[in-house]
Design a protein around this motif. Sequence first.
Motif, mmCIF file in Angstrom:
data_model
loop_
_atom_site.group_PDB
_atom_site.id
_atom_site.type_symbol
_atom_site.label_atom_id
_atom_site.label_comp_id
_atom_site.label_asym_id
_atom_site.label_seq_id
_atom_site.Cartn_x
_atom_site.Cartn_y
_atom_site.Cartn_z
ATOM 1 N N PHE A 1 0.875 -1.177 0.000
ATOM 2 C CA PHE A 1 0.000 0.000 0.000
ATOM 3 C C PHE A 1 0.912 1.226 0.000
ATOM 4 C CE2 PHE A 1 -2.164 -3.499 2.097
ATOM 5 C CZ PHE A 1 -3.386 -3.527 1.425
ATOM 6 N N THR A 2 0.847 2.017 -1.066
ATOM 7 C CA THR A 2 1.880 3.023 -1.288
ATOM 8 C C THR A 2 1.449 4.459 -1.026
ATOM 9 O OG1 THR A 2 1.322 3.074 -3.654
ATOM 10 C CG2 THR A 2 3.111 1.600 -2.969
ATOM 11 N N GLY A 3 0.224 4.682 -0.574
ATOM 12 C CA GLY A 3 -0.194 6.061 -0.343
ATOM 13 C C GLY A 3 0.012 6.889 -1.602
ATOM 14 N N ASP A 4 0.700 8.027 -1.455
ATOM 15 C CA ASP A 4 0.986 8.871 -2.620
ATOM 16 C C ASP A 4 2.458 8.804 -3.020
ATOM 17 O OD1 ASP A 4 -1.659 9.534 -2.495
ATOM 18 O OD2 ASP A 4 -1.355 11.665 -2.102
ATOM 19 N N THR A 5 3.147 7.719 -2.661
ATOM 20 C CA THR A 5 4.548 7.555 -3.049
ATOM 21 C C THR A 5 4.685 7.013 -4.465
ATOM 22 O OG1 THR A 5 5.339 7.313 -0.766
ATOM 23 C CG2 THR A 5 6.701 6.350 -2.511
ATOM 24 N N LEU A 6 3.910 5.991 -4.804
ATOM 25 C CA LEU A 6 4.011 5.381 -6.130
ATOM 26 C C LEU A 6 2.621 5.099 -6.660
ATOM 27 C CD1 LEU A 6 5.739 4.184 -8.419
ATOM 28 C CD2 LEU A 6 5.691 2.001 -7.175
ATOM 29 N N PHE A 7 2.384 5.563 -7.903
ATOM 30 C CA PHE A 7 1.128 5.350 -8.599
ATOM 31 C C PHE A 7 1.362 4.533 -9.864
ATOM 32 C CE2 PHE A 7 0.435 9.502 -6.462
ATOM 33 C CZ PHE A 7 -0.700 9.177 -5.742
ATOM 34 N N GLN A 8 0.265 4.162 -10.504
ATOM 35 C CA GLN A 8 0.362 3.629 -11.857
ATOM 36 C C GLN A 8 0.894 4.751 -12.754
ATOM 37 O OE1 GLN A 8 -3.222 3.061 -14.440
ATOM 38 N NE2 GLN A 8 -2.667 0.901 -14.292
ATOM 39 N N GLY A 9 2.093 4.565 -13.292
ATOM 40 C CA GLY A 9 2.670 5.568 -14.176
ATOM 41 C C GLY A 9 3.731 6.445 -13.560
ATOM 42 N N GLY A 10 4.027 6.291 -12.273
ATOM 43 C CA GLY A 10 5.121 7.087 -11.733
ATOM 44 C C GLY A 10 4.963 7.500 -10.285
ATOM 45 N N PRO A 11 5.893 8.318 -9.820
ATOM 46 C CA PRO A 11 5.910 8.739 -8.420
ATOM 47 C C PRO A 11 4.849 9.783 -8.127
ATOM 48 C CG PRO A 11 7.709 9.760 -9.614
ATOM 49 C CD PRO A 11 7.051 8.818 -10.564
ATOM 50 N N THR B 1 4.400 -7.964 -7.016
ATOM 51 C CA THR B 1 3.760 -7.279 -5.886
ATOM 52 C C THR B 1 2.768 -6.245 -6.418
ATOM 53 O OG1 THR B 1 5.751 -7.567 -4.533
ATOM 54 C CG2 THR B 1 4.143 -5.909 -3.809
ATOM 55 N N VAL B 2 1.523 -6.333 -5.975
ATOM 56 C CA VAL B 2 0.502 -5.377 -6.399
ATOM 57 C C VAL B 2 0.671 -4.079 -5.619
ATOM 58 C CG1 VAL B 2 -1.983 -4.917 -6.586
ATOM 59 C CG2 VAL B 2 -1.092 -7.236 -6.981
ATOM 60 N N VAL B 3 0.728 -2.975 -6.352
ATOM 61 C CA VAL B 3 0.854 -1.637 -5.771
ATOM 62 C C VAL B 3 -0.546 -1.046 -5.660
ATOM 63 C CG1 VAL B 3 1.747 0.702 -6.163
ATOM 64 C CG2 VAL B 3 3.165 -1.302 -6.704
ATOM 65 N N ARG B 4 -0.975 -0.794 -4.432
ATOM 66 C CA ARG B 4 -2.303 -0.220 -4.192
ATOM 67 C C ARG B 4 -2.105 1.203 -3.660
ATOM 68 N NH1 ARG B 4 -5.652 -4.724 -4.797
ATOM 69 N NH2 ARG B 4 -4.649 -6.695 -4.222
ATOM 70 N N PRO B 5 -2.321 2.217 -4.498
ATOM 71 C CA PRO B 5 -1.994 3.593 -4.131
ATOM 72 C C PRO B 5 -3.149 4.319 -3.445
ATOM 73 C CG PRO B 5 -2.592 3.508 -6.429
ATOM 74 C CD PRO B 5 -2.703 2.090 -5.907
ATOM 75 N N GLY B 6 -2.875 5.565 -3.063
ATOM 76 C CA GLY B 6 -3.872 6.383 -2.392
ATOM 77 C C GLY B 6 -4.903 6.993 -3.312
ATOM 78 N N HIS B 7 -4.626 6.997 -4.602
ATOM 79 C CA HIS B 7 -5.559 7.499 -5.609
ATOM 80 C C HIS B 7 -5.394 6.651 -6.868
ATOM 81 C CE1 HIS B 7 -5.809 11.307 -3.254
ATOM 82 N NE2 HIS B 7 -4.497 11.153 -3.139
ATOM 83 N N GLY B 8 -6.468 6.449 -7.595
ATOM 84 C CA GLY B 8 -6.360 5.824 -8.901
ATOM 85 C C GLY B 8 -6.232 4.313 -8.862
ATOM 86 N N ASP B 9 -5.847 3.762 -10.019
ATOM 87 C CA ASP B 9 -5.821 2.315 -10.220
ATOM 88 C C ASP B 9 -4.561 1.676 -9.646
ATOM 89 O OD1 ASP B 9 -8.225 2.479 -11.601
ATOM 90 O OD2 ASP B 9 -7.229 2.686 -13.548
#
Length: 217
Positions: free
Chosen positions: A152-162, A190-198
Amino acid sequence: MNSPHQAGGSARIEHVVTSGVFELDGGSWEVENNVWLVGDDREVVVIDAAHDAEAVLAAIGDRTLRAILCTHAHNDHINAAPRLSLRTGAPVLLHPDDLQLWTRTHPDRGPDGELHDGRVLTVAGTDLTVLHTPGHAPGSVCLHAPELGTVFTGDTLFQGGPGATGRSFSDFPTIVESIRTRLLTLPDDTVVRPGHGDSTTVGDEAPHLQEWLDRGH
């Protein structure tokens, strides 16, 4: 919106999307936030109590809320945390480096404990390890759940970049270094689940690191 995701061990991941306003540096933006729940039929933790405590309470149901975990202290990730804590008795946990941001939203109520690097929290028999990943904010953390194949990455890493680094308390070289050393070292699937978006995966984002470095701000 509340939707289940794949589980590992006895715990499962649930997802609520809430809407509200992000405010910083005199600006305000309408945003949708991902609120993540990890647990089973008896107990659960919430990752980022955003905007709407009632929606999160509905997702929790009659389960015991063990803790409210804050990936960082931008207002849109913590604005519902005190109310959720008041209603459930669950402690609010935050990395201490983000206290300066927390007090801008909640000057009269501090967090109840610290999400220091390396801390392991266990819910429903599943461990979540705190990874300190500064850059988007000084106290940004990610929560790695290896048994669930997820971070769970919060706003550190999203689909498409930091995450964004154009505002106060943020730094682009720092966030890229955090991603390089703390997240891209995790297994590719590892699945990245961010704070916003997909959601995305570590393997999908790893090839873009040099692009981020070249792009700068």
